[in-house]
Design an enzyme around this catalytic site. Structure first.
Site, PDB file in Angstrom:
ATOM      1  N   CYS A  97      48.706  42.206  27.673  1.00 56.48           N
ATOM      2  CA  CYS A  97      48.546  43.580  27.176  1.00 56.48           C
ATOM      3  C   CYS A  97      49.910  44.171  26.782  1.00 56.48           C
ATOM      4  O   CYS A  97      50.499  43.760  25.787  1.00 56.48           O
ATOM      5  CB  CYS A  97      47.826  44.424  28.216  1.00 56.48           C
ATOM      6  N   TYR A  98      50.460  45.096  27.552  1.00 59.86           N
ATOM      7  CA  TYR A  98      51.791  45.624  27.254  1.00 59.86           C
ATOM      8  C   TYR A  98      52.801  44.478  27.177  1.00 59.86           C
ATOM      9  O   TYR A  98      53.752  44.514  26.388  1.00 59.86           O
ATOM     10  CB  TYR A  98      52.202  46.612  28.352  1.00 59.86           C
ATOM     11  N   HIS A 112      42.931  41.698  29.551  1.00 63.81           N
ATOM     12  CA  HIS A 112      43.300  41.490  30.958  1.00 63.81           C
ATOM     13  C   HIS A 112      42.481  40.347  31.569  1.00 63.81           C
ATOM     14  O   HIS A 112      41.323  40.538  31.943  1.00 63.81           O
ATOM     15  CB  HIS A 112      43.076  42.774  31.759  1.00 63.81           C
ATOM     16  N   LYS A 152      43.371  41.819  50.631  1.00 60.53           N
ATOM     17  CA  LYS A 152      42.458  41.803  51.774  1.00 60.53           C
ATOM     18  C   LYS A 152      41.845  40.420  52.024  1.00 60.53           C
ATOM     19  O   LYS A 152      41.747  39.981  53.176  1.00 60.53           O
ATOM     20  CB  LYS A 152      41.362  42.842  51.572  1.00 60.53           C
ATOM     21  N   ASP A 155      43.368  44.794  58.952  1.00 63.49           N
ATOM     22  CA  ASP A 155      44.797  44.744  58.634  1.00 63.49           C
ATOM     23  C   ASP A 155      45.671  44.793  59.881  1.00 63.49           C
ATOM     24  O   ASP A 155      46.543  43.949  60.078  1.00 63.49           O
ATOM     25  CB  ASP A 155      45.171  45.894  57.692  1.00 63.49           C
ATOM     26  N   GLY A 171      51.024  47.700  31.230  1.00 66.75           N
ATOM     27  CA  GLY A 171      51.727  48.927  31.591  1.00 66.75           C
ATOM     28  C   GLY A 171      51.170  50.114  30.829  1.00 66.75           C
ATOM     29  O   GLY A 171      50.525  49.934  29.787  1.00 66.75           O
ATOM     30  N   GLU A 215      43.032  39.055  34.452  1.00 63.29           N
ATOM     31  CA  GLU A 215      43.084  39.137  35.915  1.00 63.29           C
ATOM     32  C   GLU A 215      41.893  39.856  36.533  1.00 63.29           C
ATOM     33  O   GLU A 215      41.620  39.708  37.716  1.00 63.29           O
ATOM     34  CB  GLU A 215      44.389  39.809  36.369  1.00 63.29           C
TER      35      GLU A 215
END
Length: 512
Positions: A81-82, A168, A368, A226, A54, A170
């Site tokens: 992290c946060y 991070h 996606k 999409d 965050g 991710e």
């Protein structure tokens, strides 16, 4: 319903990426507001929690904090992290502002593998983005990894199954990041890896049928991935209750309207109505240069066109849209979420009160690459499933500055050359996105023996898997040279071609 890993969103622009990485591990993830009551998480069968990063400090006034009762649920928790700073703050540690903000690549040294770093090398390249750091561990925790600027880049309380990392995992910049997440999911939470594309389709079809009932749905079909997958999913669920409307907004690529008409009306037998509103869109965009204003005008006009289309289509109760997770997270404002606003999306944020249609967004929880997998499973052809992303506002956000018909023609012709060369070289399906941007800058050049003063076209070609992070694609120099040469020679009004070599972050993929 599969087991649920809850991601509590504390405002990170990467929250959805965390959720996506969990699904890569074939584990079902769901994002919750940071203040979600612990009782609700328990009732929904959550078997593990991840606190996202965050933008704020845990000590700041109004900083997002979780329900303290989440620490009493008895489920494993991973703070990122946060998130690790929150754990330190709530459980008796200390967090302080760093002397220098850590942003970018760093090196992690694993001191104690434990379950989180099991099977990983002792040294890992990681991605940092933080201004605060944990300076004293809470009781019961031990340090498992360190970095250059933090002795507590990895921590754990194995007894309570609490884990924290200051970097991070991710993002793709972090080496073996998905393995770290998988270790938490499987090794710590004991999650079953049973979430598949077919599970999503079956669940979505049931949900659509329950929500829609016997009502009719109208969907805006652009021909992109999409909207095409959204249409296929809705059609599978409700069949002839779906009508698709293709709006020609004057901001389409070369030959796009004709391609969409041919593909869907002739080949798929979907009820598609074509509406030419190009003059309306271009009239309202005249003289507008600010990107957010462009998007809002296009969004409002799009909705108005749909309202008028209802008269021709007949009564409908729902408006279907191909909204994805990245659209949602980038459109969130500080007012209702701790994330910072990046840009709005024309198909996010609900419908005006005067419009009687209810919104249905069957792809809202997908990225996606997940959408492509769903499209393939539904039987859509490769040229649709693997078509590169195209923004809802179309070329309106690829013409920098004010929009005119002449500038759009220049951009269409340049982009057509780029797509042709990407296809013929085989690189079209190897990259995430490739497109041209019209720059309202004129530069001096020479054509033949005459001086020219023409516009600049920028090439934007990137590699990515989820649109949340991206790197510029390193194509062969001779291919770039051929594209540039063709554009400057064949497109009247272009005197120079430049290549965008920015990554995301800090830049976004689209220029506006």
């Amino acid at each position: 319903m599969p087991q649920v890993i809850a991601v509590l969103d504390f405002g990170s622009q990467l929250t959805q990426v965390i959720a996506r990485r969990i699904r890569e591990c074939q584990v079902y993830s769901k994002i919750y507001h940071y203040s979600t009551p612990a009782a609700q998480l328990k009732a929904e069968g959550v078997i593990g929690l991840i606190f996202s990063g965050g933008p704020q400090s845990v000590y700041a006034k109004g900083a997002p904090h979780p329900d303290p009762a989440v620490f009493e649920l008895g489920v494993p928790i991973l703070g990122i992290c946060y998130g690790v700073q929150l754990m330190g703050h709530f459980l008796g540690g200390e967090v302080e502002k760093s002397k220098a903000r850590e942003y970018g690549h760093g090196e992690l040294t694993v001191r104690k593998p434990g379950k989180l770093f099991a099977g990983l090398p002792r040294k890992l390249r990681i991605w940092n983005s933080h201004g605060d750091k944990l300076t004293r561990l809470p009781p019961g925790f031990v340090a498992t990894a360190t970095s250059d600027n933090s002795p507590f880049s990895g921590i754990e309380d194995a007894k309570r199954r609490y884990y924290g990392i200051q970097f991070h995992p991710e993002v793709f910049h972090t080496e073996r990041g998905v393995d770290i997440i998988r270790n938490f999911l499987v090794g710590v939470c004991g999650a079953q890896q049973d979430w598949t594309t077919r599970d999503f389709i079956d669940h979505a079809v049931d949900e659509i049928r329950t929500k829609v009932g016997s009502s009719r749905v109208i969907l805006g079909l652009s021909g992109g991935v999409d909207s095409s997958v959204a249409a296929a999913l809705l059609h599978k669920a409700i069949g002839r209750q779906l009508t698709c409307v293709f709006v020609d907004n004057g901001l389409l690529r070369k030959g796009e309207r004709e391609q969409v008409e041919s593909l869907y009306q002739r080949n798929f037998r979907v009820d598609v109505r074509v509406v030419d509103a190009s003059r309306t869109f271009l009239r309202r965009l005249k003289g507008i240069t600010e990107p957010e204003q462009k998007r809002k005008i296009i969004g409002r006009t799009f909705v108005e066109v749909f309202e008028k289309s209802l008269k021709a289509v007949g009564h409908a109760d729902f408006l279907g849209q191909g909204t994805l997770y990245p659209d949602v997270i980038e459109s969130v404002s500080i007012g209702n979420n701790p994330a910072s606003l990046i840009k709005t999306h024309h198909n996010v944020g609900g419908l005006p009160a005067r419009m009687k249609l209810k919104l249905i967004e069957p792809l809202r929880e997908l990225f996606k690459d997940e959408v492509r997998a769903v499209g393939a499973a539904l039987g859509l052809p490769r040229e649709v499933v693997w078509r590169q992303p195209f923004p809802g506002p179309g070329l309106g956000v690829r013409v920098m500055g004010d929009i005119t018909g002449a500038k759009l023609d220049i951009l269409r012709n340049a982009d057509a050359i780029l797509q042709e060369e990407m296809m013929s070289s085989g690189y079209y399906y190897k990259v995430w996105q490739s497109f041209c941007v019209f720059l309202p800058v004129q530069t001096v050049g020479v054509f033949g023996d005459e001086r020219t003063y023409d516009y600049v076209i920028a090439l934007r070609i990137v590699e990515s898997t989820d649109a949340m992070t991206a790197d510029w694609a390193k194509l062969p120099h001779d291919l770039i040279q051929k594209i540039s040469s063709r554009i400057t020679n064949e497109v009247r009004g272009v005197g120079r071609v430049v290549l965008d070599v920015s990554s995301k972050p800090p830049a976004t993929i689209e220029w506006e």
